[in-house]
Design an enzyme around this catalytic site. Structure first.
Site, mmCIF file in Angstrom:
data_model
loop_
_atom_site.group_PDB
_atom_site.id
_atom_site.type_symbol
_atom_site.label_atom_id
_atom_site.label_comp_id
_atom_site.label_asym_id
_atom_site.label_seq_id
_atom_site.Cartn_x
_atom_site.Cartn_y
_atom_site.Cartn_z
ATOM 1 C CD1 TRP A 107 -0.846 2.370 2.211
ATOM 2 C CD2 TRP A 107 -2.845 1.730 1.422
ATOM 3 N NE1 TRP A 107 -1.725 3.422 2.399
ATOM 4 C CE2 TRP A 107 -2.956 3.053 1.930
ATOM 5 C CE3 TRP A 107 -3.969 1.109 0.900
ATOM 6 C CZ2 TRP A 107 -4.158 3.747 1.922
ATOM 7 C CZ3 TRP A 107 -5.156 1.815 0.886
ATOM 8 C CH2 TRP A 107 -5.250 3.116 1.380
ATOM 9 C CG ASN A 109 -0.841 6.838 2.676
ATOM 10 O OD1 ASN A 109 -0.481 5.744 3.093
ATOM 11 N ND2 ASN A 109 -0.802 7.923 3.437
ATOM 12 C CG ASP A 110 -0.365 11.311 2.679
ATOM 13 O OD1 ASP A 110 -1.308 10.702 2.156
ATOM 14 O OD2 ASP A 110 -0.461 11.939 3.739
ATOM 15 C CD GLN A 126 3.036 8.333 5.566
ATOM 16 O OE1 GLN A 126 2.235 8.063 6.448
ATOM 17 N NE2 GLN A 126 4.318 8.481 5.806
#
Length: 534
Positions: A107, A109-110, A126
């Site tokens: 995974w 993110n940011d 992230q």
């Protein structure tokens, strides 16, 4: 259960089962060296017998060669038996976007720590290498020389006793602070205390890390910490003052006009702070800002406008932005927020440091990539500028110049009876649509199984996808007419800009093969396609 390993190779391969799991199905895995904990992860555990897993998450173990590591946790013995050692992590083979960065597994993110240094674009992010859902926040790392083709590197920072590693920023140590060389890279991040068993009872604080080898390895700096509320350690969240618990996402830059470093920090709810320091050690809070609806991942940047002026833009995660002025202490003059994103996929964008003549931003795309062993992608980087509109300014999000340099010449597509058909090449491409002058009408664009109904006069775009049945409607804040469509198509991701890049829309489609047809129906237009070079 404990499992002892004599380390003989550079990486450990941890077996990961990515099936949807409930909270109680996540188990703690600890890794210790000589009784000292060095890593902790919460991982999903398979109930299948024999033990089944979907992929191996690779943990760098090179520094422990010739030593013994102890892996422990309430995990079945079959799990530990699947742990491997290797010098060459297995490469992923999923069909995936080519110019939108995706992690090999896990995974993301940011975007974090964005810094341009010695001709290399560093993208930290992230990362949860241990599942395709959010957890175990670490910093992943990728590099590029053209902002389009990325090489994923080893994980830069894992969770520790201070907490998981939340978002932050990067910059070059140009002033030689902390006794480090001027070409060292400095990273400021949030240590999210209380988000892991290891950091239970601790609060969120800002911490620093650095790299002496151009980002290849990152070391946490033990003697730097910023606490807004130092008296709250161990206090329950409900007892804390406003903004004390989850202050996070530091963005730091040098403000030349006032001769100081500036930190923009998210506090809580819709509250933000501006802090100031001349040495990156001693910080003074100079402003508390409240922006209705804005939330987390702040940024502050000075942008050029097409009328020759410059203005400062305050930014938050949803693409909400405020145009005003900044003197090194206070941000003033913003009106109501404007929205940079017309769809919900882009989020938490950050701008690069290390640039003097341009502002480059990268957003996380909240894509799911169903059925694949990775979640999330990064958008095509965008150059930011301001456009004068009426008595205010709007943000332009134009593809970086590197994209234009990487394309082949545009091939003109000729309309016949109001229709254009083009066989998709199985490669990323750039589509342009420029409508003729006259009363704006309607058009319909299809790419593979996705379609867009375009009402130019009223500024409305309706998105359809088969077989999912997904529909989504966007109406321009300024109304119509719509013009100058630019469409980037890349294996399951479609980015659209319009009206000189003031309108920005991103979609995830189920067509990863890109082996269908592109069709356009509607009013007369100049249409061209340019393939992106490999």
């Amino acid at each position: 259960m404990e499992f002892l390993l004599n380390i003989t190779h550079n990486y450990l391969g941890i077996p990961i089962k990515t099936a949807a799991v409930k909270e109680q199905d996540l188990h703690i895995l600890e890794i210790r060296s000589q009784e000292q904990k060095i890593m902790e992860f919460r991982i999903p555990v398979s109930e299948q017998k024999p033990y089944a897993y979907d992929y191996l998450a690779y943990v760098k173990a090179e520094d422990y060669k010739g030593r013994e590591l102890c892996l422990s946790g309430s995990l079945p013995s079959a799990f530990f038996e699947q742990v491997i050692q290797t010098d060459e992590p297995e490469k992923s083979v999923d069909i995936r976007p080519e110019i939108h960065f995706t992690a090999g597994r896990g995974w993301i993110n940011d975007p974090n720590g964005l810094v341009f240094h010695d001709g290399i674009w560093h993208l930290f992010f992230q990362y949860n290498p241990m599942n395709t859902e959010w957890e175990n926040m670490s910093w992943g790392h990728a590099v590029s020389r053209d902002l389009l083709h990325w090489q994923q590197k080893d994980v830069s920072m894992y969770p520790d006793e201070h907490g998981t590693v939340y978002s932050g920023c990067g910059l070059v140590n140009e002033r030689g602070l902390f006794g480090l060389p001027t070409d060292a890279l400095l990273f400021f991040y949030t240590a999210a205390g209380g988000t892991s068993q290891w950091s239970k009872g601790k609060q969120f604080v800002q911490r620093m890390a650095y790299s002496l080898d151009g980002g290849e390895t990152v070391a946490k700096y033990k003697d730097w910490e910023l606490r807004l509320y130092p008296e709250t350690e161990g206090v329950q969240k409900k007892e804390l003052p406003r903004a004390a618990f989850e202050n996070r996402d530091p963005k730091v830059f040098w403000h030349e006009d006032s001769g100081a470093y500036i930190m923009i920090l998210f506090l809580d709810a819709h509250d933000f702070a501006i802090l100031r320091s001349e040495n990156l050690k001693d910080w003074e809070k100079t402003q508390h800002l409240v922006f209705e609806d804005a939330w987390e991942c702040p940024d502050l940047m000075e942008l050029k406008a097409d009328d020759g002026t410059k203005h400062w833009v305050f930014w938050s995660a949803d693409g909400f932005y405020f145009v005003g002025e900044f003197d090194g202490w206070r941000f003033t003059g913003p009106g109501s927020h404007k929205e940079a994103y017309g769809t919900k996929l882009p989020y938490a964008a950050q701008t690069y440091s290390g640039l003097t003549d341009r502002t480059v931003s990268v957003a996380w795309l909240r894509t799911r990539h169903e059925g694949r062993l990775y979640t999330g992608a990064m958008a095509v980087p965008r150059e930011l500028a301001l456009a004068k509109k009426g008595d205010g300014y709007r943000l332009r999000l134009s593809p970086v110049k590197e994209l234009n340099q990487a394309r082949e010449p545009f091939q003109t597509l000729h309309m016949t009876n109001g229709c254009v058909t083009y066989k998709e090449p199985g490669r990323p491409f750039w589509l342009r649509i420029d409508w003729k002058e006259g009363e704006p009408g309607n058009a319909f664009l299809t790419i593979g199984g996705a379609g867009w109904s375009i009402d130019r006069k009223h500024g409305t775009i309706r998105y359809y996808e088969t077989p999912t049945g997904l529909t989504e409607t966007y109406t321009a804040a300024d109304g119509g007419p719509l013009n100058q469509f630019r469409v980037i198509v890349d294996r399951g991701i479609v980015e659209i800009t319009a009206n000189h890049d003031i309108i920005y829309l991103v979609y995830e489609t189920t067509d990863y093969q890109m082996d269908g047809f592109l069709t356009y129906e509607g009013e007369e237009a100049d249409i061209g396609v340019a393939l992106l070079k490999n």
